[in-house]
Design an enzyme around this catalytic site. Sequence first.
Site, short mmCIF file in Angstrom:
data_model
loop_
_atom_site.label_atom_id
_atom_site.label_comp_id
_atom_site.label_asym_id
_atom_site.label_seq_id
_atom_site.Cartn_x
_atom_site.Cartn_y
_atom_site.Cartn_z
N ASN A 117 -7.96 -16.84 -19.37
CA ASN A 117 -7.77 -18.29 -19.17
C ASN A 117 -6.32 -18.30 -18.40
O ASN A 117 -5.64 -19.18 -18.45
CB ASN A 117 -7.33 -18.75 -20.56
CG ASN A 117 -6.58 -17.97 -21.41
OD1 ASN A 117 -5.78 -16.86 -20.97
ND2 ASN A 117 -6.63 -18.24 -22.73
N ARG A 256 4.72 -17.82 -25.21
CA ARG A 256 4.97 -17.93 -26.71
C ARG A 256 6.10 -18.48 -27.29
O ARG A 256 7.16 -18.05 -26.62
CB ARG A 256 4.70 -16.29 -27.28
CG ARG A 256 3.47 -15.66 -27.07
CD ARG A 256 2.48 -16.56 -27.93
NE ARG A 256 1.00 -15.87 -27.92
CZ ARG A 256 -0.06 -16.47 -27.19
NH1 ARG A 256 0.31 -17.60 -26.40
NH2 ARG A 256 -1.15 -15.82 -27.14
N GLN A 285 2.27 -21.69 -35.35
CA GLN A 285 1.37 -22.76 -34.97
C GLN A 285 0.39 -23.09 -36.32
O GLN A 285 -0.12 -21.89 -36.85
CB GLN A 285 0.60 -22.47 -33.80
CG GLN A 285 1.35 -22.57 -32.69
CD GLN A 285 1.00 -21.99 -31.19
OE1 GLN A 285 1.35 -22.19 -30.44
NE2 GLN A 285 -0.64 -22.01 -31.27
N HIS A 309 -0.83 -26.40 -28.04
CA HIS A 309 -1.14 -25.23 -27.41
C HIS A 309 -2.64 -25.38 -27.17
O HIS A 309 -3.50 -25.03 -27.66
CB HIS A 309 -1.22 -23.91 -28.53
CG HIS A 309 -1.21 -22.63 -27.91
ND1 HIS A 309 -1.32 -21.45 -28.47
CD2 HIS A 309 -1.49 -22.30 -26.56
CE1 HIS A 309 -1.30 -20.55 -27.81
NE2 HIS A 309 -1.71 -21.10 -26.50
P1 NAD Z 1 -0.29 -9.63 -18.15
O1 NAD Z 1 -0.62 -8.57 -19.12
O2 NAD Z 1 -1.25 -9.58 -16.90
O3 NAD Z 1 1.17 -9.96 -17.60
C1 NAD Z 1 2.43 -9.84 -18.58
C2 NAD Z 1 3.37 -9.42 -17.66
O4 NAD Z 1 4.62 -9.48 -18.34
C3 NAD Z 1 3.45 -7.91 -17.37
O5 NAD Z 1 3.53 -7.81 -15.84
C4 NAD Z 1 4.39 -7.20 -17.91
O6 NAD Z 1 4.79 -6.05 -17.30
C5 NAD Z 1 5.53 -8.22 -18.12
N1 NAD Z 1 6.41 -8.24 -19.11
C6 NAD Z 1 6.21 -7.67 -20.43
N2 NAD Z 1 7.50 -7.61 -20.94
C7 NAD Z 1 8.44 -8.20 -20.25
C8 NAD Z 1 9.72 -8.34 -20.12
N3 NAD Z 1 10.43 -7.92 -21.20
N4 NAD Z 1 10.38 -8.99 -19.12
C9 NAD Z 1 9.69 -9.32 -18.12
N5 NAD Z 1 8.34 -9.00 -18.05
C10 NAD Z 1 7.83 -8.32 -18.93
O7 NAD Z 1 -0.57 -10.99 -19.23
P2 NAD Z 1 -0.91 -12.70 -18.62
O8 NAD Z 1 -2.42 -12.82 -18.74
O9 NAD Z 1 -0.26 -12.71 -17.50
O10 NAD Z 1 -0.56 -13.41 -19.98
C11 NAD Z 1 0.97 -13.29 -20.37
C12 NAD Z 1 1.15 -13.89 -21.69
O11 NAD Z 1 1.01 -15.35 -21.58
C13 NAD Z 1 0.31 -13.57 -22.89
O12 NAD Z 1 0.48 -12.30 -23.16
C14 NAD Z 1 0.28 -14.75 -23.69
O13 NAD Z 1 1.22 -14.55 -24.63
C15 NAD Z 1 0.50 -15.87 -22.78
N6 NAD Z 1 -0.87 -16.64 -22.62
C16 NAD Z 1 -0.62 -18.07 -22.94
C17 NAD Z 1 -1.84 -19.01 -22.99
C18 NAD Z 1 -1.45 -20.53 -23.20
O14 NAD Z 1 -2.56 -21.06 -23.61
N7 NAD Z 1 -0.47 -20.94 -23.68
C19 NAD Z 1 -2.92 -18.47 -22.49
C20 NAD Z 1 -2.80 -17.04 -21.97
C21 NAD Z 1 -1.82 -16.23 -22.18
#
Ligand code: NAD
Length: 358
Positions: A117, A256, A285, A309
């Site tokens: 997503n 989050r 949530q 959400h």
């Molecule tokens: P991803 O694993 O591709 O990317 C996450 C990035 O965050 C990585 O590059 C990682 O190095 C970086 N990261 C981790 N800790 C960090 C920090 N302390 N400071 C800076 N960067 C940091 O994940 P993604 O697919 O891009 O998703 C990211 C997050 O988005 C998910 O973990 C989830 O919590 C959230 N998400 C929300 C929804 C929604 O419906 N709102 C949907 C999907 C994902």
Amino acid sequence: MKILAILYNGFKAAEEEPRLLGTVENKLGLEDWLKSQGHELIVSSDKEGPDSVFQKNIVDAEVLITTPFHPGYLTRELFDKAKNLKICITAGVGSDHIDLNAAVDHKIQVLEVSGSNVVSVAEHVVMSILLLVRNFIPAHEMIERGDWQVSDIARNAFDLENKVIGTIGAGRIGYRVLQRLVPFDPKELIYYDYAPLPAAAAEAVKARRVEDLKEFVSQCDVVTVNCPLHEGTRGLVNDELLSHFKKGAWLVNTARGAICDKDAVARALASGQLAGYSGDVWDVQPAPKDHVWRKAKNPLGGGNGMVPHYSGTTLDAQARYANGVRSILENYLSGKPQEPQNIIIGLGKYETKAYGQR
Ligand code: NAD
């Protein structure tokens, strides 16, 4: 085999719209297939307290399917009780509702449908940035009220062009947000992430990495949060960090809820330190009726773009993560290896590098 799935209720909407696959009613499209193989599938939204369907059935389920949209919070205490549990599958992306360190200790695998997503969320982020910067929501509310006072809206409406926009986290979502912002001709795109982007990817969107978080936020007109929730990001955006933001910056968080201190954000909005806050994620949530983000406003009475959400649960996304859950289950049932990018916790260790530096 007993498979327990904690999903959100769809009620009438799910009966009328079968593509709402991620609901209790439509069961991720798994029911016929699993039943034909003789497995027991229990699906419910009832997840809180010791008498909930979740907590009663976790004691002997082998597979747990959860979704970030209606998180079944799998605590260490519940891990201790889950004697048969082998694998947790997140229908979507983001498994912070599972105590991942406890999963490591209990040697229980945790998998996500990585990438399922990420475009859905990136589009929502771009929309949220625009609706804050352009002061869209108060403008629409004015129209519904029957009023018409252009200056009351225009006094706090800007162009995105020529702004500095930064993402905390430049993974799948963060990078897609940067890609989608390029045509708006920002002054600069910047990112903060312990994992640098590959040089060609950074060059393609002309994004500059800033290694110090306070320096990073102090340069941004817009900050978007796109990192997972883990020990290193819980409460990351707090009073202290907000004091380093540019006055009147906009903040979008679809990552989050718990990454941002809810009261600190509400205070920053009320004081005008933030001009706007938008997102779809809440801690916890469903969000309580009196959650401070429901009605938080900037001094002009606007700046709130909060929604439930749903950014990552569009019908397009649901089709992808329902398919993804099925293929993870197929691999598990047939003993085939899982796709490496989906494995968050393998047997007794973190396989991903995205949930903090260890
Ligand atoms: P991803 O694993 O591709 O990317 C996450 C990035 O965050 C990585 O590059 C990682 O190095 C970086 N990261 C981790 N800790 C960090 C920090 N302390 N400071 C800076 N960067 C940091 O994940 P993604 O697919 O891009 O998703 C990211 C997050 O988005 C998910 O973990 C989830 O919590 C959230 N998400 C929300 C929804 C929604 O419906 N709102 C949907 C999907 C994902």
